[in-house]
Design a protein around this motif. Structure first.
Motif, mmCIF file in Angstrom:
data_model
loop_
_atom_site.group_PDB
_atom_site.id
_atom_site.type_symbol
_atom_site.label_atom_id
_atom_site.label_comp_id
_atom_site.label_asym_id
_atom_site.label_seq_id
_atom_site.Cartn_x
_atom_site.Cartn_y
_atom_site.Cartn_z
ATOM 1 N N GLN A 6 0.843 -1.217 0.000
ATOM 2 C CA GLN A 6 0.000 0.000 0.000
ATOM 3 C C GLN A 6 0.873 1.260 0.000
ATOM 4 N N ASP A 13 1.580 6.603 -6.938
ATOM 5 C CA ASP A 13 0.373 7.384 -7.233
ATOM 6 C C ASP A 13 0.626 8.865 -6.975
ATOM 7 N N LEU A 45 -6.342 1.900 -7.939
ATOM 8 C CA LEU A 45 -7.518 1.980 -7.047
ATOM 9 C C LEU A 45 -7.618 3.374 -6.433
ATOM 10 N N ARG A 46 -6.485 3.953 -6.101
ATOM 11 C CA ARG A 46 -6.491 5.315 -5.533
ATOM 12 C C ARG A 46 -7.045 6.315 -6.561
ATOM 13 N N ARG A 47 -6.714 6.091 -7.840
ATOM 14 C CA ARG A 47 -7.266 6.989 -8.870
ATOM 15 C C ARG A 47 -8.774 6.813 -8.983
ATOM 16 N N PHE A 48 -9.216 5.547 -8.930
ATOM 17 C CA PHE A 48 -10.663 5.301 -9.012
ATOM 18 C C PHE A 48 -11.364 6.007 -7.846
ATOM 19 N N GLN A 49 -10.705 5.990 -6.668
ATOM 20 C CA GLN A 49 -11.315 6.648 -5.501
ATOM 21 C C GLN A 49 -11.406 8.163 -5.707
ATOM 22 N N ARG A 50 -10.568 8.694 -6.599
ATOM 23 C CA ARG A 50 -10.641 10.133 -6.915
ATOM 24 C C ARG A 50 -11.599 10.395 -8.086
ATOM 25 N N GLY A 51 -12.258 9.342 -8.569
ATOM 26 C CA GLY A 51 -13.286 9.543 -9.598
ATOM 27 C C GLY A 51 -12.898 9.128 -10.995
ATOM 28 N N LYS A 53 -12.219 6.749 -14.177
ATOM 29 C CA LYS A 53 -12.935 5.537 -14.622
ATOM 30 C C LYS A 53 -11.990 4.631 -15.402
ATOM 31 N N THR A 81 -7.107 4.809 -17.661
ATOM 32 C CA THR A 81 -8.291 5.485 -17.107
ATOM 33 C C THR A 81 -8.724 6.615 -18.033
#
Ligand code: OOG
Ligand code: MG
Length: 255
Positions: A6, A13, A45-51, A53, A81
Motif C-alpha cells: 500500500q 500514485d 484503485l487510488r485513482r478510481f477513488q478520486r473519480g 474511470k 483510465t
C-alpha cells in the motif's frame, strides 16, 4: 526498508498525481513481479477513488525497439483510465507530466467480455474497432530508469493516450508503415508487424494476462497494443504526429 505494498502504491500514485519524480521503488524495497502488479492495482484503485474511470488495458514491450530502448525484456501490461484520454488534434499541456515521451501505437476496441484464453484466429471476434493512437508515457522514476518490477508497479509508465477514429475490424493491420513525426520531421519509423510479429497477438496476450491477473478484458474497453517504435521526448510548442498507413493521422500540439 518498506515492504508495504500500500505504501509503495501511494508513492507511485503521488508521484503521478503531483508530476514529481521518485527514486526507483526497487532501490529501497524488495518485491516480486506479482507484487509489482499488486502495487499497480492498489495505485490505480487510488485513482478510481478520486473519480477516474477504468477504460481498458495497455501492453508494453511488445516490440524489440522498445525493449532495446528501455533495456527490459518481457511483456508488461497496465491499466488505462478516462483521465488519460485526449481527443485527436488536442493541445496537451506538458506541465502536468515529468518527462513525457510519445510513441505510435494501434488501439483495439473490445466487442465482448473475454472469459477465457483466445487464439490468434479468434482474436478478431473479440474486437469491433481498430484505431491508430499515440501513447504518452511518463515514468514516475527519475531519469526514466527502472527495473521490470519498478515499471510494472508504476502502471507501465502510462499517462496519456490519443486515439483516432475507429475503423472496421476487416481493415488490414499487417505490414503497415508507421511513422512518428515531430514538427513534420520523421523521427521514428516502424512497421505494425514490429508489434509481436502480428499486432493481433496483442489481443491474444492481453486476454491471457488480463485473466491471469484478475483484470479480464471487457466489452467496450480499449487495448493499446504497444509501441511499434522507440518513444521520443516531447518539447513544449511542438507538433507530435503518428502516421499509421491506412488510418487517419493522430496529431496533437504539446504545450
Ligand atoms: C514502459 C512502457 C512501454 C510500450 O508501448 O512498449 C510501452 C516505458 O517504456 O516506460 O508502453
Ligand atoms: Mg506504449
Amino acid at each position: 526498508m518498506s515492504n508495504n505494498l500500500q505504501d509503495l502504491a501511494a508513492q507511485v500514485d503521488e508521484a503521478a498525481e503531483k508530476g514529481q519524480p521518485i527514486s526507483q521503488l526497487s532501490h529501497s524495497s524488495e518485491f516480486t513481479e506479482d507484487e509489482a502488479y499488486e502495487i499497480q492495482r492498489l495505485s490505480i484503485l487510488r485513482r478510481f477513488q478520486r473519480g477516474e474511470k477504468f477504460i481498458g488495458l495497455k501492453l508494453g514491450f511488445t516490440s524489440y525497439a522498445k525493449m532495446e530502448q528501455m533495456g527490459v525484456h518481457d511483456m508488461i501490461w497496465g491499466r488505462l483510465t478516462d483521465k488519460m484520454l485526449f481527443a485527436n488534434h488536442s493541445e496537451i499541456n506538458l506541465n502536468t507530466f515529468i518527462h513525457p515521451r510519445a510513441e505510435p501505437e494501434i488501439c483495439f476496441r473490445i466487442s465482448q467480455d473475454v472469459d477465457r484464453e483466445i487464439t490468434l484466429e479468434e482474436a478478431p471476434q473479440f474486437v469491433d474497432g481498430i484505431a491508430a493512437a499515440i501513447e504518452i508515457i511518463d515514468s514516475r522514476y527519475k531519469n526514466f530508469k527502472f527495473s521490470l518490477e519498478d515499471v510494472i508497479a508504476d502502471n507501465c509508465s502510462s499517462s496519456g493516450l490519443v486515439v483516432g477514429d475507429w475503423q472496421e475490424v476487416g481493415i488490414n493491420i499487417s505490414n503497415l508503415k508507421i511513422e512518428l513525426r515531430v514538427n513534420q520531421q520523421v523521427v521514428e519509423t516502424g512497421n505494425s508487424d514490429d508489434i509481436l510479429g502480428n499486432p493481433w497477438l496483442s489481443v491474444v496476450n492481453a486476454a491471457r494476462l488480463g485473466l491471469k491477473y484478475g483484470e479480464p478484458l471487457k466489452k467496450g474497453q480499449i487495448l493499446m497494443a504497444g509501441a511499434a517504435t522507440s518513444a521520443v521526448f516531447m518539447e513544449p510548442d511542438s507538433e507530435i504526429e503518428a502516421i499509421v498507413e491506412g488510418f487517419e493521422p493522430i496529431v496533437f500540439t504539446a504545450k
